[in-house]
Design a protein around this motif. Structure first.
Motif, PDB file in Angstrom:
ATOM      1  N   THR A  57     -39.292  26.485  60.432  1.00  0.00           N
ATOM      2  CA  THR A  57     -39.190  27.601  61.367  1.00  0.00           C
ATOM      3  C   THR A  57     -38.410  28.754  60.752  1.00  0.00           C
ATOM      4  O   THR A  57     -38.760  29.930  60.921  1.00  0.00           O
ATOM      5  N   GLY A  58     -37.352  28.410  60.009  1.00  0.00           N
ATOM      6  CA  GLY A  58     -36.562  29.442  59.363  1.00  0.00           C
ATOM      7  C   GLY A  58     -37.346  30.217  58.319  1.00  0.00           C
ATOM      8  O   GLY A  58     -37.249  31.449  58.231  1.00  0.00           O
ATOM      9  N   LEU A  59     -38.143  29.510  57.515  1.00  0.00           N
ATOM     10  CA  LEU A  59     -38.959  30.175  56.502  1.00  0.00           C
ATOM     11  C   LEU A  59     -40.016  31.063  57.140  1.00  0.00           C
ATOM     12  O   LEU A  59     -40.280  32.181  56.673  1.00  0.00           O
ATOM     13  N   LEU A  60     -40.632  30.574  58.213  1.00  0.00           N
ATOM     14  CA  LEU A  60     -41.621  31.386  58.920  1.00  0.00           C
ATOM     15  C   LEU A  60     -40.964  32.621  59.527  1.00  0.00           C
ATOM     16  O   LEU A  60     -41.532  33.725  59.490  1.00  0.00           O
ATOM     17  N   ARG A  61     -39.769  32.447  60.086  1.00  0.00           N
ATOM     18  CA  ARG A  61     -39.056  33.581  60.675  1.00  0.00           C
ATOM     19  C   ARG A  61     -38.732  34.627  59.613  1.00  0.00           C
ATOM     20  O   ARG A  61     -38.891  35.835  59.826  1.00  0.00           O
ATOM     21  N   THR A  62     -38.292  34.163  58.449  1.00  0.00           N
ATOM     22  CA  THR A  62     -37.988  35.079  57.353  1.00  0.00           C
ATOM     23  C   THR A  62     -39.230  35.836  56.912  1.00  0.00           C
ATOM     24  O   THR A  62     -39.187  37.049  56.661  1.00  0.00           O
ATOM     25  N   ALA A  63     -40.357  35.109  56.824  1.00  0.00           N
ATOM     26  CA  ALA A  63     -41.608  35.756  56.410  1.00  0.00           C
ATOM     27  C   ALA A  63     -42.033  36.820  57.416  1.00  0.00           C
ATOM     28  O   ALA A  63     -42.467  37.919  57.046  1.00  0.00           O
ATOM     29  N   ARG A  64     -41.894  36.513  58.696  1.00  0.00           N
ATOM     30  CA  ARG A  64     -42.290  37.479  59.729  1.00  0.00           C
ATOM     31  C   ARG A  64     -41.371  38.700  59.722  1.00  0.00           C
ATOM     32  O   ARG A  64     -41.824  39.828  59.937  1.00  0.00           O
ATOM     33  N   ALA A  65     -40.089  38.462  59.441  1.00  0.00           N
ATOM     34  CA  ALA A  65     -39.143  39.579  59.412  1.00  0.00           C
ATOM     35  C   ALA A  65     -39.419  40.519  58.240  1.00  0.00           C
ATOM     36  O   ALA A  65     -39.094  41.713  58.309  1.00  0.00           O
ATOM     37  N   GLY A  66     -40.027  39.994  57.181  1.00  0.00           N
ATOM     38  CA  GLY A  66     -40.286  40.810  56.001  1.00  0.00           C
ATOM     39  C   GLY A  66     -41.721  41.255  55.838  1.00  0.00           C
ATOM     40  O   GLY A  66     -42.137  41.602  54.724  1.00  0.00           O
ATOM     41  N   LEU A  67     -42.503  41.243  56.921  1.00  0.00           N
ATOM     42  CA  LEU A  67     -43.926  41.558  56.824  1.00  0.00           C
ATOM     43  C   LEU A  67     -44.188  42.938  56.221  1.00  0.00           C
ATOM     44  O   LEU A  67     -45.044  43.098  55.343  1.00  0.00           O
ATOM     45  N   ALA A  68     -43.476  43.939  56.695  1.00  0.00           N
ATOM     46  CA  ALA A  68     -43.726  45.304  56.221  1.00  0.00           C
ATOM     47  C   ALA A  68     -43.417  45.425  54.736  1.00  0.00           C
ATOM     48  O   ALA A  68     -44.184  46.030  53.967  1.00  0.00           O
ATOM     49  N   ARG A  69     -42.296  44.838  54.307  1.00  0.00           N
ATOM     50  CA  ARG A  69     -41.929  44.918  52.896  1.00  0.00           C
ATOM     51  C   ARG A  69     -42.929  44.171  52.028  1.00  0.00           C
ATOM     52  O   ARG A  69     -43.322  44.639  50.948  1.00  0.00           O
ATOM     53  N   THR A  70     -43.371  42.989  52.495  1.00  0.00           N
ATOM     54  CA  THR A  70     -44.348  42.214  51.729  1.00  0.00           C
ATOM     55  C   THR A  70     -45.660  42.978  51.591  1.00  0.00           C
ATOM     56  O   THR A  70     -46.245  43.025  50.505  1.00  0.00           O
ATOM     57  N   ALA A  71     -46.113  43.586  52.696  1.00  0.00           N
ATOM     58  CA  ALA A  71     -47.357  44.363  52.657  1.00  0.00           C
ATOM     59  C   ALA A  71     -47.253  45.498  51.641  1.00  0.00           C
ATOM     60  O   ALA A  71     -48.205  45.786  50.896  1.00  0.00           O
ATOM     61  N   GLU A  72     -46.093  46.132  51.594  1.00  0.00           N
ATOM     62  CA  GLU A  72     -45.891  47.217  50.628  1.00  0.00           C
ATOM     63  C   GLU A  72     -45.844  46.678  49.206  1.00  0.00           C
ATOM     64  O   GLU A  72     -46.443  47.249  48.288  1.00  0.00           O
TER      65      GLU A  72
END
Length: 546
Positions: A57-72
């Motif tokens: 859950t923590g890893l998924l939460r981290t991934a969701r929090a960084g969606l914009a940065r990852t997309a960039e």
């Protein structure tokens, strides 16, 4: 698991993802992984680790929090957004995050990708289902949604679907799996297929021209005294004077009796003692015991071998239903109910509840929740082969003397009525239809036959070429070029395939991409100069995939 005499039967297949391999798009591996050390005599350092529910859950939460940065970071356009689907963490700290994609809020079919991130958080590479740039001139359809719906209903009826109904009205999507992305409708038609299997026919229609772009069927087929595995220990639940086939030690798996119905959940197996079935088909609980044992063995295989906790890796179980329909010669996994269903076979006397069938079908659920290999073309063959490979792994891992592990598929259920296995991994063509080697036309074959290429690859990787006897069964595996392949053992071969499935395969992976993905997996697990890497190369060459 399809009989070669009745190819419309769709047993042992998958509930699948929403993009096609028909276009044979190249999977982009934008960065190569560096060799990594092995962890002594234990599992390799790059093997996935078991994640607690909180850690996942923590890893998924981290991934969701960084969606914009990852997309960039990976170069997506301003109109594109990522949706987190799954996450895998390796023992060395590498994280592989799987995403779906949207464009102006519309789902992108064939837009899935995996981002590979180092322990420090640096993006090391991206594996993409499609390399096409997403840019649409308009999001306004030229044809009405009702036109797409009519087309989908007609296709279902042409396939012999009974009581075809619209399960999901046409929705606007971006179709990116066929080359240049286009605006499209996706319609889902329910009812039943011609052999009694439930239908979930997905039809993708060009929203500008009305042309059918793609279609696929998302339901494809597929202490207890069991029919196939002898006397086994079952985890059950006890309350008062009643026992039920409920396994709270493995995510709460339950086994239900459909009593020959074709819908609903059925009735949870319940009785006043904890001995289930008598080894005969006349006792309804016998098939229930087989199904419960198969679910138990499959859960344990994934947990013990890969550290995976359940089909979705979230610690939650699916459920099983037995006695589906009348004389139904199929078994199937359905992602929409997250459940496994078994028919009773010809004359209701041969239930399809054997151990490798259970492992095969539930592995379709794993594929659906990881790579999402499209059940068409070469990716469909890889999807089907993944379930054969993992079902075989389940059978070996269970170490049951009544049904010992082998490289034969469906040898217990006699689906063809001739006493022979349904498929052979050492030489797939022995079934009369499967492909031993890759050809440019293999993607046009039924997926149960095109799967032979990957099944043959896996056997060669695990056991090697030539004649040998394993567990009392004689095998003789050839290679296309007459080369000799030395196997690395089933345990390592399974680790490589699972690593590739969860970290490098996407919905559109074809055989050339599978070669790249398994080589990347072998590099991660054992190093680029390892004997394991060279064996992967040799095994793919043996089945003519270069």
């Amino acid at each position: 698991m399809t009989s070669r005499n009745t190819r419309h039967h769709t047993v042992l297949a998958a509930a699948i993802a929403t993009a096609t391999a028909a276009a044979l798009m190249g999977t982009a591996l934008t960065a190569s992984a560096a060799p990594r050390p092995t962890a002594g005599s234990g599992r390799p350092a790059a093997a996935p680790v078991a994640l607690s529910a909180a850690a996942r859950t923590g890893l998924l939460r981290t991934a969701r929090a960084g969606l914009a940065r990852t997309a960039e970071d990976i170069g997506l356009g301003a109109k594109e957004k990522l949706v987190v689907k799954d996450v895998v963490k390796d023992a060395d700290g590498t994280v592989h995050t799987r995403y779906e994609r949207t464009y102006e809020g519309l789902p992108v079919l064939g837009g899935d990708l995996v981002v590979h991130t180092s322990e420090s958080g640096r993006t090391e590479g991206v594996t993409r289902a499609s390399k096409a740039t997403l840019k649409l001139a308009t999001l306004t359809p030229r044809i009405a949604a009702t036109t797409a719906q009519k087309q989908a209903l007609g296709l279902a009826k042409d396939k012999g679907s009974a009581k075809a109904t619209t399960d999901r009205a046409p929705r606007k999507v971006v179709w990116a799996a066929g080359g240049k992305p286009v605006l499209a409708y996706e319609t889902v038609i329910g009812g039943f297929q011609d052999d009694g299997t439930p239908s979930r026919l997905h039809v993708v229609t060009d929203a500008a021209t009305g042309k059918k772009l793609f279609q696929y069927q998302s339901i494809e087929t597929g202490v207890g005294n069991t029919l196939y595995s002898g006397k086994v220990d079952l985890a059950t639940a006890h309350s008062g004077s009643s026992y039920t086939l409920t396994d709270d030690t493995r995510g709460g798996h339950k086994t239900y009796d459909l009593d020959h119905k074709q819908d609903g959940t059925g009735t949870l197996f319940s009785q006043d003692n904890d001995t289930w079935g008598d080894g005969k088909t006349t006792n309804a609980a016998t098939a229930g015991a087989d199904a419960a044992y198969g679910a138990q063995a499959t859960w344990d295989f994934y947990k013990d071998t890969f550290g995976r906790s359940g089909i979705k890796n979230d610690g939650k179980a699916a459920y099983s239903r037995v006695h589906y329909g009348n004389a139904y010669v199929n078994a199937f996994w359905d992602d929409s109910c997250f459940c496994m269903t078994y028919g009773d076979g010809t004359n209701d006397s041969d239930p399809l509840t054997s151990l490798d069938v259970a492992g095969h079908e539930m592995s379709h659920g794993v594929t659906s929740n990881t790579a999402g290999l499209e059940y068409s073309g070469e990716s469909g063959g890889l999807n089907e082969a993944t379930s054969d490979i993992m079902g075989t792994g389940v059978e070996f891992a269970a170490n049951n003397s009544a049904d010992p592990g082998d490289y034969l598929i469906g040898e217990k259920i006699d689906i063809n009525g001739d006493g022979k296995p349904l498929r052979y991994m050492d030489k797939p063509s022995k079934d009369g239809g499967s492909a031993d080697y890759w050809t440019s036309s293999v993607g046009g074959e039924d997926v149960h036959y095109s799967s032979g290429v990957a099944n043959h690859f896996f056997y060669l990787l695990a056991e090697g070429s030539g004649a040998k006897t394993i567990g009392g069964v004689d095998y003789d595996s050839p290679t296309k070029d007459g080369s000799t392949v030395t196997g690395i053992g089933r345990a390592k071969a399974l680790q490589i395939w699972y690593k590739a499935l969860t970290s490098y395969f996407t919905s559109t992976t074809d055989y050339a991409d599978a070669r790249k993905g398994t080589l990347s997996a072998a590099t991660d697990l054992y190093g680029a100069d390892s004997a394991e890497y060279k064996a992967v190369e040799a095994a793919w060459t043996g089945v003519d995939v270069h």
